[in-house]
Design an enzyme around this catalytic site. Structure first.
Site, PDB file in Angstrom:
ATOM      1  N   CYS A 115     117.857  62.502 112.574  1.00 45.63           N
ATOM      2  CA  CYS A 115     118.365  61.600 111.506  1.00 45.63           C
ATOM      3  C   CYS A 115     119.406  60.889 112.555  1.00 45.63           C
ATOM      4  CB  CYS A 115     118.743  62.032 110.493  1.00 45.63           C
ATOM      5  SG  CYS A 115     119.781  63.555 110.459  1.00 45.63           S
ATOM      6  N   SER A 120     120.409  66.404 113.222  1.00 41.29           N
ATOM      7  CA  SER A 120     121.177  65.165 113.119  1.00 41.29           C
ATOM      8  C   SER A 120     121.532  64.821 114.440  1.00 41.29           C
ATOM      9  CB  SER A 120     122.653  65.510 112.371  1.00 41.29           C
ATOM     10  OG  SER A 120     123.580  66.443 113.231  1.00 41.29           O
ATOM     11  N   ASP A 121     121.999  63.389 114.640  1.00 46.46           N
ATOM     12  CA  ASP A 121     122.476  62.843 115.776  1.00 46.46           C
ATOM     13  C   ASP A 121     123.924  63.347 115.958  1.00 46.46           C
ATOM     14  OD1 ASP A 121     122.717  61.609 118.063  1.00 46.46           O
ATOM     15  OD2 ASP A 121     121.785  59.687 117.444  1.00 46.46           O
ATOM     16  N   TRP A 122     124.317  63.365 117.041  1.00 51.21           N
ATOM     17  CA  TRP A 122     125.735  63.854 117.410  1.00 51.21           C
ATOM     18  C   TRP A 122     126.905  63.366 116.339  1.00 51.21           C
ATOM     19  CZ3 TRP A 122     122.205  66.408 119.689  1.00 51.21           C
ATOM     20  CH2 TRP A 122     122.468  67.493 120.115  1.00 51.21           C
TER      21      TRP A 122
END
Length: 521
Positions: free
Chosen positions: A23, A56-58
């Site tokens: 996401c 999650s993306d970073w």
């Protein structure tokens, strides 16, 4: 959403069997994507039956309980000094212990994470794989060759004949630039990367003289999250153009490797325009004036505006960031060892403002919010439906040979029980060299009760044909190919009426047309 943006993800989940989905940073309908229950749980996990992990993306996680309930399974890279301060570390434990979050929610996340680990055999003995073998390198070469798009080839300037061309001017910063490491998370550590100049040197050796000139140089620096900063040097730019003109005048053919680099095609940054950076437009026009046999190879991952010189230059190719074997691939295409067969996966507008989001004034939005008021008319759908002439259309790509389409076969009347519908045709290589053609099938719904595009791509086939060879090509169209998503009923509808079938070499170059009457009875 359902017709434009979701299908690729749905195919990856249901057909590709992916084990993880990430996401991203933005919001959708007011909710951060990593806290968006509609997308992560309602659609992805329940409707599509996704069994894997959502991560999650970073630094894209913004909450504990909302994200956990929405369907996020694994938090990555949150910008805190101590791991225990991650949203899914101590705060998640506290939420369960306090009764604010059901333990079953966490159990599901653990089950999914362990499921992926078992699926990729992290707990068992894993056989050694192979890395960068000669077979891998040959595959990289083949991928690069098949990706190159021949946009224009006036008077058949290409392919070049190694036996008659005595000298070639090779011009441009991208002729010697390596691109693999750039673009942050899109960068890779390639074992090697053959640049365009090196590829031509490998091909031509001492048979053809190469006159190299830089032509233009990179005078930009991309600062992550802030943009591109330029440090132009007009005197130096003029000198480089003059040197390129001199090289072109001394050569039979001039090849300019231009386009972009990863100061522009990168993450954390939206391009503010589609212009060629530096002094490339001036360079290309000056070189063409000095040598009419000028070829431009665009190296980029996205479209650029070329209207200033597109009508002047006889041959233009879209080469992309072609990877470790890119230089060899370009040389093989330019000198005819490989026949180009790539097609544009996007529309190349004449100008940025021709694109739908800009034409209707929605981009970049107001206060961080963008409304997608172009609806279904995105990309080529907009250009075709609104009769906007692009620089090069979606699906466009020429060949060194010619292909003829014939014998369209399709039922004139189709009931729902008859689906899937078979569409057949014949394709013949009428030229004198082998080649590959991408046959594209478009469908138009002419009697829909909602706004529909003039046509939509519903299938394509890439077929290899020797000179003079003919092959029969078949497509099948199921109910999905005739349907649109009805937001009022939250369902897909295939309405009865007349549908048009268009088969061609691009979204505009239609060779065969037919129609059928569909009945849902």
């Amino acid at each position: 959403l359902r017709e434009i943006y979701m299908p690729g993800f749905k195919a990856a989940v249901q057909q590709g069997g992916v084990l993880s989905v990430m996401c991203s940073y933005n919001k959708f309908r007011g909710e951060y994507l990593c806290s968006n229950a509609y997308l992560l749980t309602d659609v992805l996990k329940e409707e599509w039956d996704f069994p894997g992990v959502v991560l999650s993306d970073w630094d894209a996680t913004h909450s504990t309980i909302p994200a956990a309930k929405a369907g996020l399974d694994l938090e990555m890279g949150t910008n805190v000094s101590d791991y225990k301060d991650y949203y899914f570390a101590d705060p998640l434990i506290d939420a369960v212990r306090s009764g604010k979050l059901d333990k079953k929610v966490v159990d599901d996340k653990v089950r999914r994470i362990l499921g992926v680990m078992f699926a990729i055999n992290m707990f068992g003995e894993r056989s050694n794989g192979s890395l960068n073998t000669p077979e891998h390198q040959q595959f990289a070469l083949k991928v690069a060759e098949e990706a190159v798009v021949l946009l224009k080839n006036e008077n058949n300037l290409l392919p070049l004949d190694i036996s008659s061309v005595k000298s070639v001017a090779v011009i441009g910063d991208n002729a010697t630039r390596e691109h693999a490491p750039g673009g942050y998370s899109s960068g890779i550590k390639a074992l090697y990367e053959v640049t365009p100049l090196e590829g031509l040197q490998n091909k031509l050796k001492d048979k053809v003289k190469i006159n190299f000139a830089l032509g233009y140089e990179k005078t930009s620096q991309e600062i992550f999250g802030k943009g591109v900063v330029y440090s132009p040097n007009p005197e130096r730019a003029t000198q480089l153009i003059e040197e390129a003109v001199a090289a072109a005048e001394q050569s039979d053919v001039a090849i300019i490797f231009g386009g972009l680099n990863h100061d522009f095609d990168t993450e954390g940054l939206d391009r503010t325009d589609m212009k060629l950076p530096y002094t490339q437009n001036e360079l290309i026009k000056a070189v063409h004036q000095a040598n009419p046999s000028t070829i431009v190879v665009l190296i980029s991952g996205s479209p650029v505006e070329i209207y200033e010189w597109a009508d002047l230059v006889p041959s233009i190719l879209q080469g992309w960031y072609a990877g470790m074997e890119g230089g060899n691939a370009f040389a093989n295409i330019l000198f005819g060892d490989v026949n180009p067969s790539g097609k544009l996966p996007f529309t190349m507008p004449v100008k940025l403002e021709d694109s739908p989001a800009h034409a209707i004034g929605e981009y970049p939005g107001t206060g961080g919010t963008v409304n997608y008021n172009e609806g279904i008319l995105v990309g080529y759908r907009y250009f075709l439906t609104r009769n906007i002439e692009p620089q090069f259309c979606f699906g466009h790509g020429l060949s060194y040979t010619q292909f003829a389409y014939s014998d369209l076969k399709i039922k004139e009347s189709v009931k729902e029980v008859d689906l899937p519908l078979e569409v057949g045709l014949k394709v013949t290589n009428t030229g004198d060299r082998p080649g590959m053609e991408v046959v594209q099938l478009y469908v138009g719904d002419k009697q829909a009760t909602v706004e529909r595009p003039d046509r939509e791509l519903k299938g394509f086939r890439k077929v290899y044909l020797s000179a003079g060879e003919e092959k029969e090509i078949k497509f099948t169209l199921d109910r999905d190919a005739l349907s649109f998503y009805d937001s009022e009923s939250s369902s897909w509808k295939a309405e009865p009426g007349i549908f048009t079938i268009l088969l061609g070499s691009s979204s505009q170059d239609i060779r065969l047309m037919g129609e059928f009457n569909y009945s849902d009875k």
